[in-house]
Motif scaffolding. Structure first.
Motif, mmCIF file in Angstrom:
data_model
loop_
_atom_site.group_PDB
_atom_site.id
_atom_site.type_symbol
_atom_site.label_atom_id
_atom_site.label_comp_id
_atom_site.label_asym_id
_atom_site.label_seq_id
_atom_site.Cartn_x
_atom_site.Cartn_y
_atom_site.Cartn_z
ATOM 1 N N LEU A 122 0.832 -1.206 0.000
ATOM 2 C CA LEU A 122 0.000 0.000 0.000
ATOM 3 C C LEU A 122 0.870 1.260 0.000
ATOM 4 O O LEU A 122 0.542 2.244 -0.645
ATOM 5 N N GLY A 123 1.992 1.207 0.747
ATOM 6 C CA GLY A 123 2.912 2.332 0.792
ATOM 7 C C GLY A 123 3.485 2.623 -0.589
ATOM 8 O O GLY A 123 3.617 3.767 -1.003
ATOM 9 N N TRP A 124 3.798 1.549 -1.314
ATOM 10 C CA TRP A 124 4.322 1.681 -2.666
ATOM 11 C C TRP A 124 3.230 2.221 -3.596
ATOM 12 O O TRP A 124 3.465 3.095 -4.416
ATOM 13 N N TYR A 125 2.004 1.695 -3.403
ATOM 14 C CA TYR A 125 0.879 2.083 -4.245
ATOM 15 C C TYR A 125 0.471 3.535 -3.994
ATOM 16 O O TYR A 125 -0.060 4.204 -4.876
ATOM 17 N N SER A 126 0.737 4.018 -2.772
ATOM 18 C CA SER A 126 0.310 5.385 -2.438
ATOM 19 C C SER A 126 1.120 6.435 -3.212
ATOM 20 O O SER A 126 0.757 7.601 -3.237
ATOM 21 N N PHE A 127 2.216 6.005 -3.858
ATOM 22 C CA PHE A 127 2.927 6.945 -4.733
ATOM 23 C C PHE A 127 2.054 7.307 -5.941
ATOM 24 O O PHE A 127 2.146 8.394 -6.493
ATOM 25 N N VAL A 128 1.210 6.325 -6.320
ATOM 26 C CA VAL A 128 0.323 6.555 -7.470
ATOM 27 C C VAL A 128 -0.777 7.543 -7.088
ATOM 28 O O VAL A 128 -1.178 8.394 -7.878
ATOM 29 N N PHE A 129 -1.270 7.406 -5.847
ATOM 30 C CA PHE A 129 -2.319 8.309 -5.354
ATOM 31 C C PHE A 129 -1.796 9.085 -4.145
ATOM 32 O O PHE A 129 -2.170 8.790 -3.006
ATOM 33 N N PRO A 130 -0.932 10.046 -4.366
ATOM 34 C CA PRO A 130 -0.400 10.800 -3.231
ATOM 35 C C PRO A 130 -1.499 11.599 -2.531
ATOM 36 O O PRO A 130 -2.527 11.918 -3.141
ATOM 37 N N GLU A 131 -1.264 11.933 -1.283
ATOM 38 C CA GLU A 131 -2.209 12.708 -0.460
ATOM 39 C C GLU A 131 -3.510 11.954 -0.189
ATOM 40 O O GLU A 131 -4.483 12.546 0.228
ATOM 41 N N SER A 132 -3.555 10.655 -0.462
ATOM 42 C CA SER A 132 -4.785 9.900 -0.174
ATOM 43 C C SER A 132 -4.620 9.198 1.172
ATOM 44 O O SER A 132 -3.561 9.240 1.794
ATOM 45 N N ILE A 133 -5.716 8.535 1.573
ATOM 46 C CA ILE A 133 -5.717 7.850 2.879
ATOM 47 C C ILE A 133 -4.844 6.593 2.854
ATOM 48 O O ILE A 133 -4.491 6.054 3.910
ATOM 49 N N LEU A 134 -4.492 6.152 1.642
ATOM 50 C CA LEU A 134 -3.717 4.903 1.495
ATOM 51 C C LEU A 134 -2.440 4.916 2.321
ATOM 52 O O LEU A 134 -2.070 3.913 2.933
ATOM 53 N N TYR A 135 -1.780 6.052 2.356
ATOM 54 C CA TYR A 135 -0.507 6.167 3.067
ATOM 55 C C TYR A 135 -0.687 5.902 4.561
ATOM 56 O O TYR A 135 0.087 5.181 5.184
ATOM 57 N N TYR A 136 -1.760 6.479 5.132
ATOM 58 C CA TYR A 136 -2.017 6.315 6.574
ATOM 59 C C TYR A 136 -2.439 4.881 6.883
ATOM 60 O O TYR A 136 -2.055 4.314 7.909
ATOM 61 N N VAL A 137 -3.244 4.323 5.979
ATOM 62 C CA VAL A 137 -3.647 2.914 6.149
ATOM 63 C C VAL A 137 -2.411 2.026 6.119
ATOM 64 O O VAL A 137 -2.246 1.111 6.933
ATOM 65 N N SER A 138 -1.494 2.321 5.201
ATOM 66 C CA SER A 138 -0.261 1.549 5.058
ATOM 67 C C SER A 138 0.552 1.563 6.359
ATOM 68 O O SER A 138 0.993 0.516 6.845
ATOM 69 N N ILE A 139 0.714 2.761 6.942
ATOM 70 C CA ILE A 139 1.506 2.865 8.181
ATOM 71 C C ILE A 139 0.804 2.125 9.320
ATOM 72 O O ILE A 139 1.443 1.399 10.096
ATOM 73 N N SER A 140 -0.533 2.279 9.418
ATOM 74 C CA SER A 140 -1.281 1.610 10.499
ATOM 75 C C SER A 140 -1.153 0.093 10.381
ATOM 76 O O SER A 140 -0.967 -0.610 11.389
ATOM 77 N N ILE A 141 -1.247 -0.423 9.154
ATOM 78 C CA ILE A 141 -1.130 -1.878 8.942
ATOM 79 C C ILE A 141 0.271 -2.362 9.317
ATOM 80 O O ILE A 141 0.440 -3.418 9.931
ATOM 81 N N LYS A 142 1.275 -1.549 8.991
ATOM 82 C CA LYS A 142 2.651 -1.945 9.335
ATOM 83 C C LYS A 142 2.842 -1.968 10.859
ATOM 84 O O LYS A 142 3.537 -2.849 11.384
ATOM 85 N N ILE A 143 2.240 -1.001 11.555
ATOM 86 C CA ILE A 143 2.338 -0.984 13.026
ATOM 87 C C ILE A 143 1.699 -2.260 13.586
ATOM 88 O O ILE A 143 2.264 -2.920 14.455
#
Lengths: 212, 105
Positions: free
Chosen positions: A167-188
């Motif tokens: 998701l972190g990699w994919y969030s480069f495609v959709f910057p500023e979206s919720i994907l980045y935060y979801v990615s960090i939460s899942i990693k935690i």
């Protein structure tokens, strides 16, 4: 928000990696097992990788104040983490992962050339994803052999880290979206899951080497 | 058919060197009811290792102080030492630790 979540992730990653890394190294010193040595290198690398990114965020926030972390620091941290993920996969005998046929090997190399123009961080994230996914699959297979409850938590942890990396990699495609935060939460969540079985090991019964 | 496959799998399962050492030490700690120690034949049967291989492993374990060699009525017998007991506890704990990662030490 991004700063807080990144700091939580990197600090948890640093602590979990360091704990598992030190335990593995103690195990290696006590038993001489090469498997524990590889596991130690893996988790100490992961720990150092998270620490580098955390230090980057700290330096940015308190010293540089540019509004974004230095790109090379983040790439360096992710690179060191990728080395750690490689050693986890290597512990599961990574040879079996690569296809034997020459044709499939050459096709398998294709994505590396396709993404060569993209930033090196993207490549490292995709490599991390592959290594983590491989480690998770192998751990799940080990669970079916040994039926040990702790193995599920580790498999789940590696799966979450892999999915978070994807998701972190994919969030480069959709910057500023919720994907980045979801990615960090899942990693935690993944790091916490990795730590659960380790916290149940009764290490107090062991007499460690004089160095520890 | 499935029983045969299961047995074949058991026979062909790879056992790391460390696991064999763990099996030998556990046998000398848990399976003996007298202080006389275990004979090589007993250890071969319990640890399921060939005579050539177990001889090398036993001399290695004795030289490292994990086993004690006792000469009893012309034959060598093996007893676990206090270092051996400590090693075995560490081995069993870290074996469980590695199993959590789906690995064998």
């Amino acid at each position: 928000m991004e700063f807080i979540l990144e700091n939580i992730l990197n600090l948890i990653g640093f602590i979990v990696g360091l704990t598992i890394g030190i335990l593995s190294y103690i195990g290696f010193k006590n038993t001489g097992s090469p498997t524990l040595f590889r596991l130690g290198i893996a988790f100490l690398s992961i720990s150092v990788g998270f620490f580098v990114v955390w230090a980057g965020y700290m330096a940015e926030d308190f010293v540089l104040q540019k509004g974004h972390i230095e790109k090379w620091v983040q790439t360096l941290g992710i690179g060191i983490q990728t080395i750690g993920y490689f050693f986890i996969a290597f512990s599961h005998s990574i040879k079996s992962f690569f296809p034997k046929s020459r044709y499939l090997r050459s096709v398998g190399m294709l994505p590396l050339f396709l993404v060569s123009a993209v930033h090196i961080e993207h490549i490292l994230r995709s490599v991390s994803f592959i290594l983590l996914a491989y480690g998770a699959i192998e751990t799940i297979l080990s669970y079916f052999e040994g039926k040990k409850k702790g193995t599920i938590f580790v498999a789940l942890g590696l799966s979450f880290l892999a999915f978070g990396e994807f998701l972190g990699w994919y969030s480069f495609v959709f910057p500023e979206s919720i994907l980045y935060y979801v990615s960090i939460s899942i990693k935690i969540a993944g790091l916490i899951s990795l730590f659960i079985p380790i916290s149940k090991i009764p290490l107090t019964k062991i007499k460690f080497d004089s160095e520890f | 058919m499935s029983k045969i496959n299961a047995e074949a799998r058991m026979v062909t399962t790879y056992r790391p060197h460390m696991k064999i050492i763990g099996d030998i030490l556990s046998t000398t700690r848990d399976d003996l009811h007298s202080d006389g120690g275990a004979s090589v034949t007993y250890l071969i049967r319990k640890a399921n290792v060939s005579h050539t291989r177990i001889s090398k492993i036993l001399s290695n374990l004795v030289s490292q102080g994990l086993l004690e060699q006792v000469n009893s009525e012309g034959t060598f017998r093996y007893k676990i030492s206090s270092n051996g007991r400590e090693f075995l506890v560490a081995y069993q704990t870290f074996s469980r630790f590695a199993e959590n990662f789906g690995l064998v030490i």
